[in-house]
Enzyme design. Structure first.
Site, PDB file in Angstrom:
ATOM      1  N   GLU A 181       0.835  -1.210   0.000  1.00 12.05           N
ATOM      2  CA  GLU A 181       0.000   0.000   0.000  1.00 12.05           C
ATOM      3  C   GLU A 181       0.869   1.259   0.000  1.00 12.05           C
ATOM      4  OE1 GLU A 181      -3.070  -0.150  -0.526  1.00 12.05           O
ATOM      5  OE2 GLU A 181      -3.803  -2.064   0.225  1.00 12.05           O
ATOM      6  N   ARG A 230       0.638   3.829  -3.150  1.00 10.77           N
ATOM      7  CA  ARG A 230      -0.032   5.097  -2.835  1.00 10.77           C
ATOM      8  C   ARG A 230       0.973   6.233  -2.595  1.00 10.77           C
ATOM      9  NH1 ARG A 230      -5.649   3.681   0.182  1.00 10.77           N
ATOM     10  NH2 ARG A 230      -5.754   1.485  -0.302  1.00 10.77           N
TER      11      ARG A 230
END
Ligand code: DMJ
Length: 569
Positions: free
Chosen positions: A156, A160
């Protein structure tokens, strides 16, 4: 004759000569060495042009005159972005995400202002340059520190935070963003300190300690193979070989694995690097790994043939094994198999696949028959994604449904498999010119839909509109824009709150009951793809940019000859 001067005095007299000789010797070494160093015979090291890519912001370039239908729609999406962003700044910043029902905030991804980081490149793309530059001091002071025993989820954080900063750098050319990306990229590298070279689930960015996630000693295929775009681009920008070598090792493990027919399984052992199940999927555990095979080839201007070979192996198995038709409405769907047995689950997350297949059909040197198949699959699957939205009272798509399957029989064991139906249709001389799974059907009420809901929430996810955008850009067919507009209207109607936008709990109710969440991908992906879908300019041309799995566009680049030699490309 022995000197009458004592020994220590004689040594002292010699000292100036000794010092002089030493000085002369080291000066010679200092000035002459560069000329003696054999490495000077090599060509000077490659330097990427600096700043390697800083295009004039598209909004400052002359473009087509505003389109009376689509320009106001793009503007409406920009307004939606500003509404969500202002709500986030007022109620949640510097925490990660807004709680849009209670005007609160939550830190579920490291507490490094995730919504701001993930949404940064969308600001640039939407022409919100003041808002963009207002954030730069925040970035300049980011340390990516975590308390002891806290961990950053590797996957993640890469897609991101790292992807977000790299993309914002590529669009704006602001060097602060590259410096921060380089810093974060280094701090995440200890995740790869495993027996196999696959990344562990999470890492402490201060101590370098790593820990597994809920899968224990298994690493998900999506999590092992969704960092290569970010790290390879970073290797190209910084010249740091470690970035390339580390993520390429994970590619090598997959390449050398004993896997039947490109059916790369969803779980691999993080220490041995061996596959540990027979689950073949494009859903949650695997999705972006498929994406990164094709996209590594695209990002590096077609120089990484090895990645393309893997994409071709995987995608032909997907077409053969995972695509099915429903019995009544003949909807084309993609599911997953375990040991060859299909589950008939259809996930919203899988709605990225039509976009990927369309991108492949548009860019790859495929034989005509193959190109046709990839494009039909793309159109049919994106259509089903759209149908699952259009059928619902709210106009929003469910997170997961179970498709009704065409029963197989001993005489027809491949019944229901899309490819078998396509072959039959071709044998019959292609009646009606519309391949199976592409015929349009009217929206249906409960019980007549050819599927049963399993997870009926909509979490502001991007996958369906992402595929609509890629199909619009690659086919030029306006129906994808119209469908995207219907989705945006439903988002405005059903999910808007005083401070932002909220996911919904049941898509088959209107007004839909809301959930107190506004995930960062809503501003990073969903609103970005919608804006690009309606924009009258091609702001991020697909022959110049590649979107990472969090919708952060990275510029296509070519490895220099020296990089190719150094990295063994
Ligand atoms: C995003 O974070 C990324 O697209 C990821 O690859 C999977 N899903 C979410 C959004 O649904």
């Amino acid at each position: 004759m022995a000197s009458h001067i004592p020994l220590h005095k004689r040594t002292l007299r010699l000292l100036p000569f000794a010092l002089g000789a030493g000085f002369l010797f080291w000066s010679l070494v200092y000035f002459a060495w560069p000329h003696l160093d054999p490495s000077r015979l090599l060509p000077p090291p490659h330097r990427p042009p600096l700043p390697h890519f800083a295009p004039v912001p598209p909004h400052f370039q002359p473009g087509p005159p505003p389109d009376p239908k689509w320009t106001p729609r793009a503007d409406a999406v920009r307004e939606a972005f500003l509404h969500a962003y202002r709500g986030y700044l007022e109620h949640a910043y510097p925490d990660d995400e807004l709680l849009p029902l209670t005007d609160g905030s939550v830190n579920n991804f490291n507490g490094w202002s995730l919504t701001l980081v993930d949404g940064l490149d969308t600001m640039w793309i939407m022409g919100l340059h003041d808002e963009f530059y207002d954030t730069i001091p925040t970035f300049a002071n980011m340390t990516f520190a975590l308390p002891e025993k806290s961990f950053a989820a590797f996957f993640e954080t890469v897609i991101r935070h790292l992807g977000g900063m790299l993309s914002a750098y590529a669009l704006s050319g602001d060097p602060i963003l590259l410096a921060r990306a380089d810093d974060l990229g280094s701090k995440l590298l200890p995740a790869f300190h495993t027996g196999s070279g696959f990344p562990k689930y999470a890492v402490n960015t201060v101590t370098g300690e790593i820990r597994p996630g809920w899968t224990g000693s298994a690493v998900l295929w999506a999590e092992a193979l969704s960092c290569q775009l970010e790290y390879k681009y970073l290797a190209h920008l910084t010249g740091r070989r470690q970035y390339f070598d580390t993520v390429e090792k994970a590619m090598d493990i997959v390449r050398n694995a004993d896997v039947t027919d490109g059916q790369f399984p969803t779980k691999w052992h993080v220490e041995t690097g061996k596959p540990i199940n027979q689950h073949f999927s494009v859903g949650a555990f695997a999705d972006s790994a498929h994406e990164y095979l094709l996209k590594q080839w695209l990002l590096t201007a077609g120089s990484e043939q090895k990645a393309l070979d893997l994409y071709m192996r995987a995608s032909s198995s997907i077409l053969k094994e995972l695509l099915f038709l429903t019995p009544n409405r003949n909807l084309l769907y993609v599911t997953d198999t375990t040991g060859g047995r299909p589950s008939h689950t259809f996930e919203h997350l899988s709605c990225f696949l039509p976009g990927l297949l369309a991108l492949g059909a548009h860019t790859l040197p495929l034989a005509e028959r193959e190109r046709e198949l990839h494009l039909w699959a793309a159109e049919g699957l994106a259509y089903t994604c759209w149908v699952t939205y259009a059928d619902q009272a709210s106009g929003l798509g469910p997170d997961e449904v179970v498709m009704h399957a065409i029963p197989r029989s001993a005489e027809n064991p491949r019944a229901g498999r899309w490819l078998a139906h396509v072959e039959k249709w071709e044998e019959m001389g292609r009646p009606g010119d519309v391949p199976p799974g592409l015929r349009e059907v009217p929206p249906k009420g409960k019980g007549q839909r050819d599927y049963t809901p399993r997870k009926n929430g909509y979490h502001l996810r991007p996958e369906a509109v992402e595929s609509f955008y890629i199909l619009w850009r690659t086919t030029g067919d306006e129906k994808w824009r119209e469908r995207g507009w219907a989705v945006f209207e439903a988002i405005e109607r059903e999910t808007k709150t005083r401070s932002g936008y909220a996911g919904v709990i049941d898509v088959d109710q209107s007004p839909a009951p809301k959930k107190n969440e506004m995930p960062s991908f809503f501003m990073a992906e969903t609103l970005k793809y919608l804006y690009l879908l309606f924009s009258d300019r091609d702001i991020v041309p697909l022959d110049q940019w590649v979107f990472n799995t969090e919708a952060h566009p990275l510029p296509i680049f070519e490895w220099s000859d020296q990089e190719k030699k150094q990295y063994g490309i």
